[in-house]
Design a protein around this motif. Structure first.
Motif: not given
Length: 260
Positions: A117-119, A137, A167-169, A253-256
């Motif tokens: 997920t790309i926050y 996303d 940012r994200g995975q 980043q694992e969480r938004k």
């Protein structure tokens, strides 16, 4: 969590039997990947002329592989194929009933699949004033890749520079129709395993090594390609064994919740 599965083809004149066997291995990997994403399934191939065929539906892999269109997609591949990529989607953002949200995704001349997920995707679309056709996303990743193309080929440094703002995975497989002999594998902070067969001149990949172990249990000659996290692997059809590996960066980043 989504599932990636596919075959990267090196240059070789393959008999029909060998192409069908690699397609069968791919199908088995796609079925095993269903547990990573039951909401939608898709597959696509790309060939040396930039031709491609894509099929995706909001169904499980089990239903997907029984569809006549999937059989036709595999049967339409020939020795010009450079990549066969598949995806099983676990819905996060974007309704799977809207097929543009499912993978593989085409963005301009780029075709790819993504796990993660790309926050800050919304922010990045606005920042760089990029066209958007889907809610998902993942589209930003392929738009960035398309934007990095120069004279028909990927400008890797430009692409990597844009990825640093994500940012994200990110773990993804990407190819460009204007440079179809090159396949880019981004192994970030989501799993991906690769196996190489020197005689077949092919690479198999999947999100879980257990899937490859199961599919290749009765096979001989497949070798692991060890790729560390946060690596960009570049495969070229003319010399698949001479792949390159280099680091790439983004904000893992694992969480938004963080700022763009």
């Amino acid at each position: 969590m989504c599932g990636l599965a596919g075959v990267i083809f090196g240059k070789k004149r393959r008999r029909v039997e060998e192409r069908e066997h690699l397609a069968w291995l791919f199908t088995r990997l796609l079925l095993l990947s269903e547990e990573r994403g039951p909401h939608a399934t898709g597959a696509a191939w790309l060939d040396v002329d930039g031709g491609h065929r894509l099929f995706k539906r909001p169904v499980t892999a089990e239903r997907f592989v029984m569809d006549k269109a999937f059989a036709e997609l595999l049967a339409s591949m020939d020795n010009r194929a450079t990549l066969l990529l598949g995806h099983t989607r676990w819905r996060t953002r974007g309704d799977e009933r809207v097929n543009s949200n499912n993978h593989p995704i085409r963005a301009g001349e780029v075709i790819g699949t993504h796990n993660g997920t790309i926050y800050n995707a919304d922010y990045l679309f606005r920042r760089w004033k990029m066209r958007r056709f889907a809610e998902v996303d993942s589209e930003i990743l392929f738009r960035l890749a398309a934007n990095a193309a120069r004279d028909g080929a990927m400008d890797i440094e430009r692409f990597k520079a844009r990825l640093r703002r994500c940012r994200g995975q990110i773990t993804a497989v990407i190819a460009c129709r204007t440079d179809p002999g090159t396949v880019f594998v981004l192994k970030g902070n989501r799993p991906l395993e690769l196996r190489w067969h020197p005689r077949r001149k092919a690479v198999l990949y999947a999100s879980d090594p257990a899937y490859l172990d199961a599919v290749l249990a009765e096979e001989k000659g497949w070798r692991e390609i060890a790729v560390p996290p946060m690596s960009l692997v570049v495969f070229r059809r003319e010399n698949l064994a001479g792949y390159s590996v280099e680091p790439f960066e983004f904000v893992a980043q694992e969480r938004k919740g963080a700022e763009p």
